[in-house]
Enzyme design. Structure first.
Site, PDB file in Angstrom:
ATOM      1  N   CYS A 183      -5.836   2.913  -8.780  1.00 35.28           N
ATOM      2  CA  CYS A 183      -4.851   1.823  -8.669  1.00 35.28           C
ATOM      3  C   CYS A 183      -4.268   1.701  -7.262  1.00 35.28           C
ATOM      4  O   CYS A 183      -4.242   0.615  -6.676  1.00 35.28           O
ATOM      5  CB  CYS A 183      -3.749   1.993  -9.713  1.00 35.28           C
ATOM      6  SG  CYS A 183      -2.680   3.432  -9.482  1.00 35.28           S
TER       7      CYS A 183
ATOM      8  N   HIS B 272       1.662   3.937 -11.528  1.00 38.91           N
ATOM      9  CA  HIS B 272       0.656   2.871 -11.519  1.00 38.91           C
ATOM     10  C   HIS B 272       1.158   1.724 -10.655  1.00 38.91           C
ATOM     11  O   HIS B 272       2.368   1.513 -10.521  1.00 38.91           O
ATOM     12  CB  HIS B 272       0.378   2.364 -12.937  1.00 38.91           C
ATOM     13  CG  HIS B 272      -0.797   1.432 -13.007  1.00 38.91           C
ATOM     14  ND1 HIS B 272      -2.091   1.872 -12.924  1.00 38.91           N
ATOM     15  CD2 HIS B 272      -0.859   0.081 -13.128  1.00 38.91           C
ATOM     16  CE1 HIS B 272      -2.916   0.836 -13.002  1.00 38.91           C
ATOM     17  NE2 HIS B 272      -2.192  -0.270 -13.119  1.00 38.91           N
TER      18      HIS B 272
ATOM     19  N   HIS C 250      -5.380  -5.330 -10.681  1.00 38.80           N
ATOM     20  CA  HIS C 250      -5.205  -3.879 -10.579  1.00 38.80           C
ATOM     21  C   HIS C 250      -6.471  -3.178 -11.062  1.00 38.80           C
ATOM     22  O   HIS C 250      -7.351  -3.787 -11.681  1.00 38.80           O
ATOM     23  CB  HIS C 250      -3.990  -3.406 -11.390  1.00 38.80           C
ATOM     24  CG  HIS C 250      -4.157  -3.540 -12.874  1.00 38.80           C
ATOM     25  ND1 HIS C 250      -3.757  -2.566 -13.762  1.00 38.80           N
ATOM     26  CD2 HIS C 250      -4.682  -4.534 -13.649  1.00 38.80           C
ATOM     27  CE1 HIS C 250      -4.022  -2.959 -15.003  1.00 38.80           C
ATOM     28  NE2 HIS C 250      -4.563  -4.146 -14.960  1.00 38.80           N
TER      29      HIS C 250
END
Length: 338
Positions: free
Chosen positions: A254, A302, A314
């Protein structure tokens, strides 16, 4: 690592809930039988949620350890270069001092008073003697200073080397943990893949739905030219795989996707999602513009890039490619404008 308590249902929560509902409807059995089937799905929800959260935390910890180790290696190299340069200076000074000492020995074997008496020019002798004393004292002081600096640098090198050893141990531990979580993730994916197609499709649809309580977000222009370039780079990565510890171009985790996307725009941002959270100015979600970094969960484990119209790009998790998802797919910690 312990699992993080969620502030709101994640996509996985909603997906598994949908699976439970579909299973109950398909069975059409008595309530007791429905409960018996729902319990395993509840267990799956909790296990998958825990594993994905742990996996992301492990990846970010690995990235941070790797970044720190690289920085420390550079520091150790710089310290060794400084030590080598100072050692050369010390050697040169020792040679010069050795020459002076030889000259003093050859001319200074006599008592200074006797040497003065036998000197053809006593005044010249005194001038030379005074100058020699000053040179010797100055160079001896320089040597002392350099020796002190060398000791300090040696201590710095020893400390840096010790830290490097510790960081290497930490990296190995994180890598070992990563392999363990990957095995667990493989089992979780196997479990989900074993579900009937209809239930798996319902899970996927539910996992990509956002929270209903988010403010309305409409299409907006990027905050800057570099933000626009970063969005274009992120779009070009759509479909590429999630890869542990990777920052492109073939695969990403990520934070690696965010770092790579901004690098294509000529902007350097930190490697981990926790540091990316502070890579710019934080803005309210209601003011999000394309290119802003959306950081998720209270531990910032994240991150995605807002691209407008309530969507982010993402790298979701192992087994899922870089993709669009609703900005509210999980609890939002902050929005950062780089």
């Amino acid at each position: 690592m312990g699992s993080h308590r969620r502030l709101a249902p994640s996509g996985f929560d909603r997906g598994i809930t949908a699976l439970c509902a579909l299973s109950a409807a398909a069975l059409g059995a008595v309530p007791a039988a429905t409960s018996a089937v729902a319990a395993p799905h509840d267990d799956t929800r909790a296990e998958v949620d825990r594993l994905y959260t742990e996996a992301e935390k492990a990846a970010e910890a690995f990235n941070q350890a790797d970044e720190r180790a690289d920085a420390l290696r550079e520091q150790v190299g710089d310290a060794q270069d400084r030590i080598a340069r100072q050692q050369e200076r010390i050697n040169s000074m020792r040679e010069a001092l050795g020459s002076l000492a030889g000259a003093q020995y050859r001319s200074g074997g006599l008592d200074p008073t006797v040497a003065l008496l036998f000197s053809e020019d006593p005044r010249d002798y005194l001038d030379k003697a005074a100058t020699l004393d000053r040179i010797s004292a100055r160079q001896a002081g320089q040597l002392d200073d350099l020796q002190d600096a060398m000791r300090e640098l040696a201590q710095e090198r020893a400390e840096a080397t010790r830290k490097l050893v510790e960081l290497e141990k930490s990296r190995r531990a994180v890598a070992s943990h990563k392999r363990t979580v990957e095995r667990k993730l493989a089992r979780a994916r196997h479990l989900l893949n074993s579900l009937p197609d209809a239930e798996r499709d319902a899970y996927d649809r539910a996992s990509r739905s956002g929270r209903a309580d988010l403010p309305g977000l409409s299409e907006a222009a990027p905050a800057s030219g570099r933000a626009a370039a970063a969005v274009a780079a992120a779009r070009s990565a759509l479909g590429r795989p999630y890869v542990w510890g990777a920052n492109g171009p073939g695969g990403f985790d990520c934070s690696g996707l965010m770092q790579w996307s901004y690098a294509q725009a000529g902007v350097a941002i930190p490697r981990t999602s926790g540091d990316q959270r502070y890579a710019g100015r934080q803005v309210p979600l209601s003011e999000a513009q394309p290119g802003d970094l959306v950081v998720y969960r209270s531990d910032a484990s994240h991150v995605g890039m807002y691209v407008g119209d309530g969507q982010v790009i993402h790298a979701p998790y192992p087994g899922a490619p870089v993709r669009y998802d609703p900005v509210g797919m999980m609890p939002i910690a902050s929005v950062t404008r780089v």
